[in-house]
Design a protein around this motif. Sequence first.
Motif, mmCIF file in Angstrom:
data_model
loop_
_atom_site.group_PDB
_atom_site.id
_atom_site.type_symbol
_atom_site.label_atom_id
_atom_site.label_comp_id
_atom_site.label_asym_id
_atom_site.label_seq_id
_atom_site.Cartn_x
_atom_site.Cartn_y
_atom_site.Cartn_z
ATOM 1 N N GLU A 43 0.812 -1.217 0.000
ATOM 2 C CA GLU A 43 0.000 0.000 0.000
ATOM 3 C C GLU A 43 0.846 1.268 0.000
ATOM 4 O OE1 GLU A 43 -3.585 -0.331 2.805
ATOM 5 O OE2 GLU A 43 -2.278 -1.964 3.438
ATOM 6 N N GLY A 44 2.143 1.144 0.232
ATOM 7 C CA GLY A 44 3.004 2.317 0.268
ATOM 8 C C GLY A 44 3.076 2.987 1.619
ATOM 9 N N ASN A 45 2.843 2.236 2.698
ATOM 10 C CA ASN A 45 2.817 2.822 4.036
ATOM 11 C C ASN A 45 4.193 3.290 4.492
ATOM 12 O OD1 ASN A 45 0.104 2.193 4.273
ATOM 13 N ND2 ASN A 45 0.472 0.271 5.334
ATOM 14 N N LEU A 46 4.247 4.522 4.985
ATOM 15 C CA LEU A 46 5.431 5.056 5.657
ATOM 16 C C LEU A 46 4.982 5.419 7.067
ATOM 17 C CD1 LEU A 46 6.664 7.525 2.862
ATOM 18 C CD2 LEU A 46 6.941 5.037 2.957
ATOM 19 N N LEU A 47 5.039 4.450 7.981
ATOM 20 C CA LEU A 47 4.389 4.603 9.280
ATOM 21 C C LEU A 47 5.382 4.691 10.427
ATOM 22 C CD1 LEU A 47 1.425 2.045 9.113
ATOM 23 C CD2 LEU A 47 1.473 4.437 8.392
ATOM 24 N N SER A 49 3.427 5.354 13.393
ATOM 25 C CA SER A 49 2.358 5.178 14.378
ATOM 26 C C SER A 49 2.233 3.760 14.910
ATOM 27 C CB SER A 49 1.017 5.615 13.773
ATOM 28 O OG SER A 49 0.757 4.924 12.563
ATOM 29 N N ASP A 50 2.647 2.758 14.155
ATOM 30 C CA ASP A 50 2.455 1.369 14.583
ATOM 31 C C ASP A 50 3.695 0.753 15.210
ATOM 32 O OD1 ASP A 50 3.956 1.244 12.251
ATOM 33 O OD2 ASP A 50 2.909 -0.516 11.462
ATOM 34 N N LYS A 51 4.736 1.560 15.457
ATOM 35 C CA LYS A 51 6.012 1.019 15.916
ATOM 36 C C LYS A 51 6.314 1.445 17.353
ATOM 37 C CE LYS A 51 7.702 0.747 11.228
ATOM 38 N NZ LYS A 51 6.346 1.020 10.676
ATOM 39 N N ASP A 52 6.566 0.461 18.186
ATOM 40 C CA ASP A 52 6.920 0.712 19.575
ATOM 41 C C ASP A 52 8.339 1.253 19.645
ATOM 42 O OD1 ASP A 52 6.703 0.807 22.302
ATOM 43 O OD2 ASP A 52 6.430 -1.348 22.578
ATOM 44 N N ALA A 53 8.637 1.967 20.727
ATOM 45 C CA ALA A 53 9.983 2.497 20.921
ATOM 46 C C ALA A 53 10.997 1.357 20.884
ATOM 47 C CB ALA A 53 10.056 3.249 22.243
ATOM 48 N N GLY A 54 12.080 1.562 20.144
ATOM 49 C CA GLY A 54 13.099 0.536 20.003
ATOM 50 C C GLY A 54 13.778 0.642 18.649
ATOM 51 N N PRO A 55 14.541 -0.387 18.251
ATOM 52 C CA PRO A 55 15.335 -0.303 17.014
ATOM 53 C C PRO A 55 14.513 -0.069 15.753
ATOM 54 C CG PRO A 55 16.071 -2.136 18.375
ATOM 55 C CD PRO A 55 14.820 -1.616 19.012
ATOM 56 N N GLU A 56 13.346 -0.734 15.642
ATOM 57 C CA GLU A 56 12.548 -0.537 14.429
ATOM 58 C C GLU A 56 12.047 0.893 14.323
ATOM 59 O OE1 GLU A 56 9.062 -2.745 11.855
ATOM 60 O OE2 GLU A 56 8.812 -2.589 14.017
ATOM 61 N N LEU A 57 11.627 1.478 15.437
ATOM 62 C CA LEU A 57 11.172 2.864 15.411
ATOM 63 C C LEU A 57 12.334 3.795 15.081
ATOM 64 C CD1 LEU A 57 8.953 4.950 15.769
ATOM 65 C CD2 LEU A 57 9.425 4.953 18.231
ATOM 66 N N PRO A 311 7.684 -10.502 4.117
ATOM 67 C CA PRO A 311 8.803 -11.317 4.605
ATOM 68 C C PRO A 311 8.931 -11.235 6.124
ATOM 69 C CG PRO A 311 9.633 -9.303 3.620
ATOM 70 C CD PRO A 311 8.149 -9.275 3.435
ATOM 71 N N TYR A 312 8.468 -12.267 6.802
ATOM 72 C CA TYR A 312 8.354 -12.312 8.257
ATOM 73 C C TYR A 312 9.603 -12.933 8.874
ATOM 74 C CZ TYR A 312 6.688 -14.475 12.676
ATOM 75 O OH TYR A 312 6.551 -14.909 13.967
ATOM 76 N N LEU A 313 10.157 -12.279 9.892
ATOM 77 C CA LEU A 313 11.200 -12.863 10.734
ATOM 78 C C LEU A 313 10.669 -12.964 12.164
ATOM 79 C CD1 LEU A 313 14.476 -11.170 9.394
ATOM 80 C CD2 LEU A 313 13.960 -13.622 9.434
ATOM 81 N N PRO A 314 11.109 -13.953 12.924
ATOM 82 C CA PRO A 314 10.462 -14.250 14.210
ATOM 83 C C PRO A 314 10.459 -13.118 15.225
ATOM 84 C CG PRO A 314 11.821 -16.106 13.512
ATOM 85 C CD PRO A 314 12.087 -14.990 12.556
ATOM 86 N N ASP A 315 11.461 -12.239 15.199
ATOM 87 C CA ASP A 315 11.480 -11.152 16.188
ATOM 88 C C ASP A 315 10.974 -9.839 15.628
ATOM 89 O OD1 ASP A 315 13.577 -10.442 14.558
ATOM 90 O OD2 ASP A 315 15.096 -10.413 16.144
ATOM 91 N N HIS A 316 10.408 -9.876 14.398
ATOM 92 C CA HIS A 316 9.776 -8.707 13.774
ATOM 93 C C HIS A 316 10.765 -7.576 13.482
ATOM 94 C CE1 HIS A 316 5.804 -10.450 14.440
ATOM 95 N NE2 HIS A 316 6.192 -10.731 15.670
ATOM 96 N N GLY A 337 5.721 -6.143 6.856
ATOM 97 C CA GLY A 337 4.895 -5.174 6.143
ATOM 98 C C GLY A 337 5.439 -3.761 6.149
ATOM 99 N N ALA A 338 6.639 -3.575 6.699
ATOM 100 C CA ALA A 338 7.183 -2.219 6.857
ATOM 101 C C ALA A 338 8.301 -1.906 5.873
ATOM 102 C CB ALA A 338 7.692 -2.038 8.292
ATOM 103 N N GLY A 339 8.525 -2.781 4.895
ATOM 104 C CA GLY A 339 9.684 -2.616 4.028
ATOM 105 C C GLY A 339 9.698 -1.326 3.239
ATOM 106 N N ILE A 340 8.535 -0.892 2.770
ATOM 107 C CA ILE A 340 8.509 0.345 1.979
ATOM 108 C C ILE A 340 8.894 1.525 2.864
ATOM 109 C CG2 ILE A 340 7.005 1.891 0.650
ATOM 110 C CD1 ILE A 340 5.441 -0.801 -0.066
#
Length: 376
Positions: A43-47, A49-57, A311-316, A337-340
């Motif tokens: 969908e082209g999401n650049l989010l 809002s859905d990411k908890d504080a940590g490395p992904e955020l 592409p899912y990895l166990p620790d997200h 789902g966050a690759g874009i």
Amino acid sequence: MDVVIIGAGVVGAACAYYASRSGLSVAVVDRGPVAGGTTGAGEGNLLLSDKDAGPELDLALLSTRLWRELAAVLPGEIEYEAKGGLVVARDETTVKALRGFADGQRAAGVDAVEVGPDGLRDLEPHLAPGLAGGFHYPEDAQVQPAQAAARLLAASGAELYLGEEVTGLVRERGAVRGVRTARRELLAGAVVNAAGTWGGAVAALAGTTLPVLPRRGFVLVTEPLPRVVRHKVYAADYIADVASDSAALQSSAVVEGTPSGPVLIGATRERVGFDRSLSTEALRRLASQAAGLFPVLAGLRVLRAYHGFRPYLPDHLPAIGPDPRVPGLLHACGHEGAGIGLAPGTGALIAAALAGTEPPLPAHPFRPDRFAEASR
């Protein structure tokens, strides 16, 4: 050639772009067309809002800044739209949970604004009545993913080899030094695995492991209509779905308008391998949940539905960087789902690793061998 990148999706394209900006010569090889896999089904999401504080955020914050820069300099139209996101809650208990979630995000630098029940209708006049509140994320944005990948690749100047499946890796004294296809060998100082859902298969070609699994998701596309949905809007349970390890079907409507008129409705998640069959139950759930958020959508026609495999990895967390088990091999996959949204930051990390420069943020949480360490 300095580097060969396997994968012409948006992550591979971003790796090519930032590697070339670092002065490296780049080739990109893909068994299909540009954005022919997960990117083209996104969908082209650049989010944020859905990411908890940590490395992904942290990676998302870096990528948000880089996407703004890219929108200003990329030739052509990538449909970058800083529309903002709106997360809504149906009861006060959920509002309190969102409040705690947002507090952690704010501490990391995210702009998250609490909105009361009356304020929700100011932001989205067509929302269903009776919602308890929510949070507005002004930094959430949108791109057209296939166009973004194509423009990044064009701007990188990379040599493109499309329609060529990588069947093997060239090894020299134990190190990866290129790729083989049915048509050619492409030799390089390093190889980047940006094969998305098929990243585990590429790792296996190198004699190593990366536990990437496909997670299927569907999207509905409605008939065009005037812009009745202004932001990217979803219910709070979407955040839990993103973080879930369940293989079963999960759905929570994410609703957004597009510049061309149709409304996009996602998102489902389920681990069913590479099963491409249509799930009427998944589509039914999405339609029902979207109409629950926006009753005005109940009478719309759905023109089509499409699906892809995240592409899912166990620790997200994605795998980004050199694989210490296989010299010359780097990974840039497993973003689910966050690759874009995470593509530019991923490309910048890969470019820093290739060029031997300081990374823009700590890369250790994304190290590709962390799963092997956990199993030991």
